[in-house]
Design a protein around this motif. Sequence first.
Motif: not given
Length: 131
Positions: A35-43, A48-50, A52-57
């Motif tokens: 569960q902890l590993k899954s939470e860390e991967e999701a975070k 990474g998505a945030e 990437k969004a900043v870089m795209e903006a």
Amino acid sequence: WEEVKAIKQEPSDVLSAKLKAKAQAEAKAQAEAAQLKSEEEAKAKQEGAEEKAVMEANRRRIWEEVKAIKQEPSDVLSAKLKAKAQAEAKAQAEAAQLKSEEEAKAKQEGAEEKAVMEANRRRIWEEVKAI
């Protein structure tokens, strides 16, 4: 060997209960780790998505600025570049002036401090001579 003998002497239902409890504890620990590993991967994916969004903006903003520059007549562009260069030169001159003023103030404070120390030295010398 003592542990093996102790295990052999325990009734089988007690031994089964201990083994079952140990297996449950291990399964629980593994589930918590997963569960902890899954939470860390999701975070990490969200961060990474945030990013990437900043870089795209930023990329889009820069592209819009480049397009706007390309559309301006060259004399307007030259005037803007000249104004920007003048503003930067003015800022540098102000920074140099401020630094110069700070250095002059520090020198003056040092001279005043030196004069006070000299006056104190003379006063003490006069007091010593009087004794």
